[in-house]
Enzyme design. Sequence first.
Site, PDB file in Angstrom:
ATOM      1  N   LYS A 218       3.679 -15.262   2.787  1.00 28.46           N
ATOM      2  CA  LYS A 218       3.758 -16.183   1.745  1.00 28.46           C
ATOM      3  C   LYS A 218       5.241 -16.528   1.113  1.00 28.46           C
ATOM      4  O   LYS A 218       5.597 -16.035  -0.124  1.00 28.46           O
ATOM      5  CB  LYS A 218       2.941 -15.110   0.554  1.00 28.46           C
TER       6      LYS A 218
ATOM      7  N   ASP B 214      -2.490 -18.482   2.132  1.00 29.26           N
ATOM      8  CA  ASP B 214      -3.701 -18.913   1.743  1.00 29.26           C
ATOM      9  C   ASP B 214      -4.302 -20.067   2.582  1.00 29.26           C
ATOM     10  O   ASP B 214      -5.592 -20.258   2.745  1.00 29.26           O
ATOM     11  CB  ASP B 214      -3.586 -19.622   0.334  1.00 29.26           C
TER      12      ASP B 214
ATOM     13  N   ASP C 191     -11.084  -8.704   7.306  1.00 30.61           N
ATOM     14  CA  ASP C 191     -12.284  -8.743   7.013  1.00 30.61           C
ATOM     15  C   ASP C 191     -13.038  -9.978   6.738  1.00 30.61           C
ATOM     16  O   ASP C 191     -14.251 -10.139   7.192  1.00 30.61           O
ATOM     17  CB  ASP C 191     -12.365  -8.128   5.535  1.00 30.61           C
TER      18      ASP C 191
ATOM     19  N   ASP D 270      -5.095  -6.894   5.869  1.00 33.65           N
ATOM     20  CA  ASP D 270      -6.450  -6.216   5.337  1.00 33.65           C
ATOM     21  C   ASP D 270      -7.517  -7.445   5.007  1.00 33.65           C
ATOM     22  O   ASP D 270      -8.819  -7.284   5.353  1.00 33.65           O
ATOM     23  CB  ASP D 270      -6.257  -5.241   4.286  1.00 33.65           C
TER      24      ASP D 270
ATOM     25  N   TYR E  67       0.842  -1.120   0.020  1.00 35.46           N
ATOM     26  CA  TYR E  67      -0.076   0.012   0.209  1.00 35.46           C
ATOM     27  C   TYR E  67       0.661   1.117  -0.100  1.00 35.46           C
ATOM     28  O   TYR E  67       0.361   2.389  -0.303  1.00 35.46           O
ATOM     29  CB  TYR E  67      -1.193  -0.065   1.446  1.00 35.46           C
TER      30      TYR E  67
END
Length: 366
Positions: free
Chosen positions: A192, A224, A252, A248, A142
């Site tokens: 990851k 994942d 959620d 993020d 970001y």
Amino acid sequence: MTKKTIALLPGDGIGPEVTSVATSILKAACGAYDVEVETEEFLFGGCSYDEHGEPVTEETLDACLNSDAVLLGAVGGPKWDDLLSEHRPEAALLKLRKTLGTYTNLRPIKIYSALMGASSLKPEILEGTDILIVRELTGGIYFGKPRHTKEVDGDVVATDAMVYSKSEIERVARKAFEAAKKRNGRVCSVDKSNILDTSRLWRKTVSELSSDYPDIELTHMLVDNCAMQLVRNPKQFDVILTGNMFGDILSDEASMLTGSIGMLPSASIGDKTGLYEPVHGSAPDIAGQNKANPLAAIASAAMLCRYSLDLSNAAKNIETAIDEVLAAGYRSGDIYSGSDDETLLSTELMGEQVLKSLLKPESVAE
């Protein structure tokens, strides 16, 4: 009486409605411990762009930086979707986080027993779930450079760089380990590392830092797999530590364990002023209708008490009041099932019920 200054950023959509309710409860909770909360309100997000031509002004940033804490409502909406990225309401959030140095985001995932049936998961899977997601907030993709869209050999190519330094990883990892010391002593670091160089540095750095916390159990999980495990067996997690983009997405996803994103608070902290906001968005479809669920904003005010004002008992009192209101069957539209033992309330009336519970003489913790 001690005085504390809170900068209020109601923002867009339902933000002003839920922030107003949360502010009244914050003041009452702090007042029980002789702390007077003074507030000053500023435009932020889309409403700031409409007034000033920018989603956040330098005056607002300075005021936030010089406050004891910041309480934010929500930003954004379809009205501002076509603006340039630097003018969009979401750009104000990134700039505010950077200004305040809030490099750590804390998102508790708490399952209220009264709302066990509101989730799409089975109660036996949810029971006992209590997770704290610790998300790095001012680095990663970001904020990474280069960041651009340009034409290359007749094609349009967009680039967003994921960048992390060892020091950025260390400081947020310390927050996770320290949080685990006050909980169940377990940190699961999510990355990851089978694909990304940034994740390999992340895993190596967190592993090395863990030697400073011998009493904390550290495990690693690929993002994942973590996404799958959150809905398969969420109670296995205590503290989840991860980067900006992964955090993020995972937070959620985890919000739906509670049955509604309208139930989740968050705290963004660092070494300066803390920023507190509900996880939900601006919900423009119900803005101004007194329908929004204010409980996430109220719970965010509780986190403000705990992390910025050092009033852990005030925080506990707010959280207990939320529990009691839900146990009594009071519901906002997003968590209302229509059963006979539930009462549907407006934003304001839900706030009044929480305040009523909070102000009971026996509700003030010693």
